[in-house]
Design an enzyme around this catalytic site. Structure first.
Site, PDB file in Angstrom:
ATOM      1  N   GLY A  12       0.851  -0.606  -0.181  1.00 62.47           N
ATOM      2  CA  GLY A  12      -0.140  -0.216   0.301  1.00 62.47           C
ATOM      3  C   GLY A  12       0.679   1.311   0.171  1.00 62.47           C
ATOM      4  N   ASP A  14       1.233   3.477   2.282  1.00 59.60           N
ATOM      5  CA  ASP A  14       2.608   3.606   3.315  1.00 59.60           C
ATOM      6  C   ASP A  14       3.560   2.640   3.926  1.00 59.60           C
ATOM      7  N   ASP A  64      -1.618 -13.147   5.175  1.00 57.79           N
ATOM      8  CA  ASP A  64      -2.893 -12.151   5.171  1.00 57.79           C
ATOM      9  C   ASP A  64      -3.194 -12.155   6.613  1.00 57.79           C
ATOM     10  N   ALA A  87      -2.139  -3.082   7.127  1.00 55.04           N
ATOM     11  CA  ALA A  87      -3.368  -3.554   6.267  1.00 55.04           C
ATOM     12  C   ALA A  87      -4.148  -3.411   7.249  1.00 55.04           C
ATOM     13  N   GLN A  89      -8.140  -2.848   4.312  1.00 55.10           N
ATOM     14  CA  GLN A  89      -9.589  -2.942   3.361  1.00 55.10           C
ATOM     15  C   GLN A  89      -9.482  -1.122   4.025  1.00 55.10           C
ATOM     16  N   SER A  90      -9.604   0.289   3.120  1.00 50.17           N
ATOM     17  CA  SER A  90      -9.080   1.090   3.662  1.00 50.17           C
ATOM     18  C   SER A  90      -9.925   2.464   2.948  1.00 50.17           C
ATOM     19  N   THR A 132      -7.152   6.151  12.774  1.00 52.43           N
ATOM     20  CA  THR A 132      -7.754   6.666  12.199  1.00 52.43           C
ATOM     21  C   THR A 132      -7.970   7.733  12.304  1.00 52.43           C
ATOM     22  N   GLU A 134     -10.869   9.276  11.014  1.00 48.55           N
ATOM     23  CA  GLU A 134     -12.305   8.134  10.727  1.00 48.55           C
ATOM     24  C   GLU A 134     -12.362   8.108  12.129  1.00 48.55           C
ATOM     25  N   TYR A 156     -16.276   1.247   8.575  1.00 41.74           N
ATOM     26  CA  TYR A 156     -14.125   1.419   8.662  1.00 41.74           C
ATOM     27  C   TYR A 156     -13.570   2.176   9.642  1.00 41.74           C
ATOM     28  N   LYS A 160     -11.711   0.191  12.669  1.00 35.28           N
ATOM     29  CA  LYS A 160     -10.520   0.231  13.396  1.00 35.28           C
ATOM     30  C   LYS A 160     -10.668   0.973  14.724  1.00 35.28           C
ATOM     31  N   HIS A 186      -3.238  11.567   4.597  1.00 36.32           N
ATOM     32  CA  HIS A 186      -2.363  11.365   4.161  1.00 36.32           C
ATOM     33  C   HIS A 186      -2.176  11.061   3.007  1.00 36.32           C
ATOM     34  N   ARG A 191      -0.877   7.378  -3.746  1.00 36.06           N
ATOM     35  CA  ARG A 191      -1.913   7.285  -3.038  1.00 36.06           C
ATOM     36  C   ARG A 191      -2.560   5.995  -4.156  1.00 36.06           C
TER      37      ARG A 191
HETATM   38  P1  NAP Z   1      -3.146   1.434   0.519  1.00 33.57           P
HETATM   39  O1  NAP Z   1      -2.607   2.276   0.198  1.00 33.57           O
HETATM   40  O2  NAP Z   1      -5.115   1.024   1.177  1.00 33.57           O
HETATM   41  O3  NAP Z   1      -2.419  -0.291   1.662  1.00 33.57           O
HETATM   42  C1  NAP Z   1      -3.945  -1.410   2.334  1.00 33.57           C
HETATM   43  C2  NAP Z   1      -2.888  -2.572   2.105  1.00 33.57           C
HETATM   44  O4  NAP Z   1      -3.025  -3.332   3.445  1.00 33.57           O
HETATM   45  C3  NAP Z   1      -2.261  -3.015   0.764  1.00 33.57           C
HETATM   46  O5  NAP Z   1      -0.963  -3.247   1.313  1.00 33.57           O
HETATM   47  C4  NAP Z   1      -3.258  -4.449   0.927  1.00 33.57           C
HETATM   48  O6  NAP Z   1      -2.587  -4.992   0.612  1.00 33.57           O
HETATM   49  C5  NAP Z   1      -3.359  -4.597   2.587  1.00 33.57           C
HETATM   50  N1  NAP Z   1      -4.204  -5.223   3.097  1.00 33.57           N
HETATM   51  C6  NAP Z   1      -5.806  -5.153   3.086  1.00 33.57           C
HETATM   52  N2  NAP Z   1      -6.099  -6.678   3.543  1.00 33.57           N
HETATM   53  C7  NAP Z   1      -5.442  -6.825   3.426  1.00 33.57           C
HETATM   54  C8  NAP Z   1      -5.557  -8.082   4.616  1.00 33.57           C
HETATM   55  N3  NAP Z   1      -6.385  -9.067   4.351  1.00 33.57           N
HETATM   56  N4  NAP Z   1      -3.861  -9.029   4.891  1.00 33.57           N
HETATM   57  C9  NAP Z   1      -2.961  -7.865   4.217  1.00 33.57           C
HETATM   58  N5  NAP Z   1      -3.061  -7.586   3.333  1.00 33.57           N
HETATM   59  C10 NAP Z   1      -4.089  -6.439   3.360  1.00 33.57           C
HETATM   60  O7  NAP Z   1      -3.632   2.340   2.904  1.00 33.57           O
HETATM   61  P2  NAP Z   1      -2.446   3.010   3.264  1.00 33.57           P
HETATM   62  O8  NAP Z   1      -2.781   4.546   2.456  1.00 33.57           O
HETATM   63  O9  NAP Z   1      -1.438   2.930   3.048  1.00 33.57           O
HETATM   64  O10 NAP Z   1      -2.957   3.345   5.107  1.00 33.57           O
HETATM   65  C11 NAP Z   1      -2.142   2.549   5.841  1.00 33.57           C
HETATM   66  C12 NAP Z   1      -2.839   2.329   6.946  1.00 33.57           C
HETATM   67  O11 NAP Z   1      -3.081   2.835   7.148  1.00 33.57           O
HETATM   68  C13 NAP Z   1      -3.970   1.359   6.576  1.00 33.57           C
HETATM   69  O12 NAP Z   1      -4.633   0.762   7.903  1.00 33.57           O
HETATM   70  C14 NAP Z   1      -5.660   2.899   6.258  1.00 33.57           C
HETATM   71  O13 NAP Z   1      -6.602   2.078   7.294  1.00 33.57           O
HETATM   72  C15 NAP Z   1      -4.921   3.598   7.542  1.00 33.57           C
HETATM   73  N6  NAP Z   1      -4.626   4.512   7.612  1.00 33.57           N
HETATM   74  C16 NAP Z   1      -4.914   5.597   6.158  1.00 33.57           C
HETATM   75  C17 NAP Z   1      -4.565   7.175   6.060  1.00 33.57           C
HETATM   76  C18 NAP Z   1      -4.377   7.895   5.105  1.00 33.57           C
HETATM   77  O14 NAP Z   1      -4.827   8.516   4.825  1.00 33.57           O
HETATM   78  N7  NAP Z   1      -3.937   6.983   4.131  1.00 33.57           N
HETATM   79  C19 NAP Z   1      -5.348   7.679   7.120  1.00 33.57           C
HETATM   80  C20 NAP Z   1      -5.393   7.089   8.726  1.00 33.57           C
HETATM   81  C21 NAP Z   1      -5.529   5.495   8.443  1.00 33.57           C
HETATM   82  P3  NAP Z   1      -3.190  -4.988  -1.380  1.00 33.57           P
HETATM   83  O15 NAP Z   1      -2.514  -4.152  -2.215  1.00 33.57           O
HETATM   84  O16 NAP Z   1      -3.150  -6.792  -1.761  1.00 33.57           O
HETATM   85  O17 NAP Z   1      -4.666  -4.670  -1.528  1.00 33.57           O
HETATM   86  O1  G4F Z   2     -10.165  10.636  -0.117  1.00 30.99           O
HETATM   87  P1  G4F Z   2     -11.441  10.044   0.493  1.00 30.99           P
HETATM   88  O2  G4F Z   2     -12.127   8.427  -0.177  1.00 30.99           O
HETATM   89  O3  G4F Z   2     -10.920   9.530   1.833  1.00 30.99           O
HETATM   90  P2  G4F Z   2     -11.743   9.391   3.374  1.00 30.99           P
HETATM   91  O4  G4F Z   2     -13.123   9.104   3.201  1.00 30.99           O
HETATM   92  O5  G4F Z   2     -11.624  10.924   4.083  1.00 30.99           O
HETATM   93  O6  G4F Z   2     -10.440   8.238   3.859  1.00 30.99           O
HETATM   94  C1  G4F Z   2      -9.057   8.545   3.468  1.00 30.99           C
HETATM   95  O7  G4F Z   2      -8.931   8.923   5.036  1.00 30.99           O
HETATM   96  C2  G4F Z   2      -9.099   8.251   6.414  1.00 30.99           C
HETATM   97  C3  G4F Z   2      -8.734   9.464   7.362  1.00 30.99           C
HETATM   98  O8  G4F Z   2      -9.443  10.633   7.756  1.00 30.99           O
HETATM   99  C4  G4F Z   2      -8.531   7.033   6.348  1.00 30.99           C
HETATM  100  F1  G4F Z   2      -8.442   6.354   7.606  1.00 30.99           F
HETATM  101  C5  G4F Z   2      -8.537   6.293   5.063  1.00 30.99           C
HETATM  102  O9  G4F Z   2      -8.154   4.947   5.235  1.00 30.99           O
HETATM  103  C6  G4F Z   2      -8.824   7.063   3.658  1.00 30.99           C
HETATM  104  O10 G4F Z   2      -7.511   6.961   3.676  1.00 30.99           O
HETATM  105  O11 G4F Z   2     -12.911  10.538   0.613  1.00 30.99           O
HETATM  106  C7  G4F Z   2     -12.583  12.547   0.661  1.00 30.99           C
HETATM  107  C8  G4F Z   2     -13.345  12.927   0.850  1.00 30.99           C
HETATM  108  C9  G4F Z   2     -14.896  12.138   1.219  1.00 30.99           C
HETATM  109  O12 G4F Z   2     -15.375  12.779   2.547  1.00 30.99           O
HETATM  110  C10 G4F Z   2     -15.574  11.683  -0.004  1.00 30.99           C
HETATM  111  O13 G4F Z   2     -16.683  11.777   0.234  1.00 30.99           O
HETATM  112  O14 G4F Z   2     -13.817  12.996  -0.308  1.00 30.99           O
HETATM  113  C11 G4F Z   2     -15.408  13.094  -0.789  1.00 30.99           C
HETATM  114  N1  G4F Z   2     -15.451  12.307  -2.022  1.00 30.99           N
HETATM  115  C12 G4F Z   2     -16.325  13.699  -3.238  1.00 30.99           C
HETATM  116  N2  G4F Z   2     -15.595  12.822  -4.315  1.00 30.99           N
HETATM  117  C13 G4F Z   2     -14.612  11.220  -2.501  1.00 30.99           C
HETATM  118  C14 G4F Z   2     -15.113  11.925  -4.297  1.00 30.99           C
HETATM  119  N3  G4F Z   2     -13.944  10.618  -2.541  1.00 30.99           N
HETATM  120  C15 G4F Z   2     -13.642   9.927  -3.248  1.00 30.99           C
HETATM  121  N4  G4F Z   2     -13.177   8.492  -3.080  1.00 30.99           N
HETATM  122  N5  G4F Z   2     -14.535   9.544  -4.520  1.00 30.99           N
HETATM  123  C16 G4F Z   2     -15.291  10.729  -5.074  1.00 30.99           C
HETATM  124  O15 G4F Z   2     -15.051  11.365  -6.363  1.00 30.99           O
END
Ligand code: NAP
Ligand code: G4F
Length: 344
Positions: A12, A14, A64, A87, A89-90, A132, A134, A156, A160, A186, A191
């Site tokens: 993923g 991060d 997994d 890991a 389903q983010s 998160t 969220e 989600y 979490k 982030h 991304r």
């Molecule tokens: P991401 O790009 O969606 O990556 C998720 C990773 O988890 C991928 O490597 C995915 O593998 C793996 N995964 C999913 N289901 C799994 C399972 N059952 N067993 C093992 N691996 C599994 O997410 P990210 O943005 O890097 O975020 C990293 C973590 O931070 C996540 O836990 C997310 O919920 C949390 N988080 C993210 C944000 C953000 O803004 N990015 C903010 C707060 C928290 P595949 O490649 O095979 O799908």
């Molecule tokens: O980019 P998003 O899908 O991120 P969201 O829902 O904030 O979640 C991300 O941040 C969380 C931390 O706060 C993480 F925990 C989570 O794993 C993930 O990384 O959506 C951001 C905003 C939402 O309000 C959504 O309703 O954008 C709005 N949006 C508007 N149009 C859309 C769209 N989001 C997506 N994905 N696609 C659209 O077309």
């Protein structure tokens, strides 16, 4: 002796940034990747090392997080100093469609790690949990801190929250070093393509190259606190270097609507959008050419929305000396530039 880290979610966004960061810090890095019918290691191909060569520092293992035996055996065999459980389903919208898979992975996956650490009695291990913003949901606070209450509004966020609490339970009950990083949104050029930031910057890049693809979005009035993944993975590492396990927010303490993100991203290629209309009829167009760039599609709305996020990272700044190198403009600049390079 080199430190050894085990990262779940290595494929993923991060996971890729963290692996590169730790390799630079001279760690040996082990990553858990799922078996998939097509190879999905694009984000880490640049650090892949052939196991047969000498001095390999980066290893990938099939696994997994929902498979306890797999997690138990990996921890037992690798015996890491640090585990980063990234890991998940983010995707929030997808969690409404797949609530059970989301919960199995995001909630029970974390418990599998903690149970394995407890059973193996490996007290030296430091555990990071990807919590998160969220989890807070729609609380009425201008800027959210670690002291604020949780009120998740998606499967989600709820999954979490289970992990957040089980980490605290195991920390307090079994004296395991386990920390929650409560991270606000982030982004980066790595991304996932269905998150809103990347969806926007990829569309901007297509426009730059002359493709006339309308950008369809959902709720453009929600506000997010956006930072850069590179800064945030450094914060994860700092949490595990701190003298005790604890919970820390990482955020930029600023908030922007999706609509403003769109305006900023298009302005990077010299297009200043004008908006008109309301609700699903709202559009964005270029005043000079009258061409439509953005439309609203109700399919991208969620059954429930988190409308506003702005985080207060004072605790991490004070105790961990965490700093950000990127602001939103620099982040969007980098994302648009990289997508322009990638798009042909
Ligand atoms: P991401 O790009 O969606 O990556 C998720 C990773 O988890 C991928 O490597 C995915 O593998 C793996 N995964 C999913 N289901 C799994 C399972 N059952 N067993 C093992 N691996 C599994 O997410 P990210 O943005 O890097 O975020 C990293 C973590 O931070 C996540 O836990 C997310 O919920 C949390 N988080 C993210 C944000 C953000 O803004 N990015 C903010 C707060 C928290 P595949 O490649 O095979 O799908
Ligand atoms: O980019 P998003 O899908 O991120 P969201 O829902 O904030 O979640 C991300 O941040 C969380 C931390 O706060 C993480 F925990 C989570 O794993 C993930 O990384 O959506 C951001 C905003 C939402 O309000 C959504 O309703 O954008 C709005 N949006 C508007 N149009 C859309 C769209 N989001 C997506 N994905 N696609 C659209 O077309």
């Amino acid at each position: 002796m080199k430190k050894v880290a085990l990262i779940s979610g290595i494929t993923g966004q991060d996971g890729a940034y963290l692996a590169k960061f730790l390799l630079k810090k001279n760690y040996i890095v082990h990553g858990i990747k799922r078996r998939s019918s097509t190879i999905n290691t694009d984000r880490i191909d640049d650090i892949y090392e052939d196991r047969h060569s000498n001095k390999v520092n980066f290893f990938l293992h099939y696994g997994d997080v929902t498979d306890y035996s797999n997690i138990f055996n990996l921890i037992k065999n690798i015996n890491p100093n640090e585990i980063y459980n990234l890991a998940a389903q983010s995707h929030v919208k997808v969690s409404f469609d797949t609530p059970i898979y989301t919960s199995n992975t995001n909630a029970l996956g974390t418990l599998n790690f903690l149970e394995a650490i407890k059973t193996l009695n490996l007290k030296k291990i430091k555990f990071y949990q990807a919590s998160t913003s969220e989890m807070f949901g729609n609380i009425k606070k201008k800027s959210i801190s670690e002291k604020d209450k949780f009120n998740p509004v998606s499967p989600y966020g709820t999954s979490k929250l289970y992990s957040y609490w089980i980490v605290k339970n195991y920390r307090e009950s079994y004296n395991i070093f386990a920390s929650n990083g409560i991270l606000f949104n982030h982004e980066s050029p790595l991304r996932g393509e269905t998150f809103v930031s990347r969806k926007i910057t990829m569309n901007v890049a297509k426009r730059y190259h002359g493709y006339k693809e309308i950008l369809y979005l959902g709720n453009i009035y929600s506000k997010r606190d956006w930072g850069h993944a590179a800064d945030y993975v450094e914060g994860m590492w700092k949490m595990l270097q701190y003298k005790k396990s604890d919970d820390f927010i990482l955020a930029s303490n600023s908030t922007t609507t999706v609509k403003e993100f769109v305006n900023k991203a298009f302005s990077k290629i010299g297009i200043n959008l004008t908006w008109k209309g309301k609700g699903i009829k709202e559009i964005a167009f270029d005043k000079k050419t009258k061409e439509i760039y953005v439309r609203i599609d109700k399919n991208y709305f969620r059954p429930n929305e988190l409308n506003y996020l702005k985080g207060n990272a004072s605790k991490a700044k004070k105790l961990l000396k965490w700093k950000q190198r990127y602001n939103l403009d620099k982040l969007i600049d980098e994302m648009v530039s990289k997508d322009i390079e990638k798009t042909i």
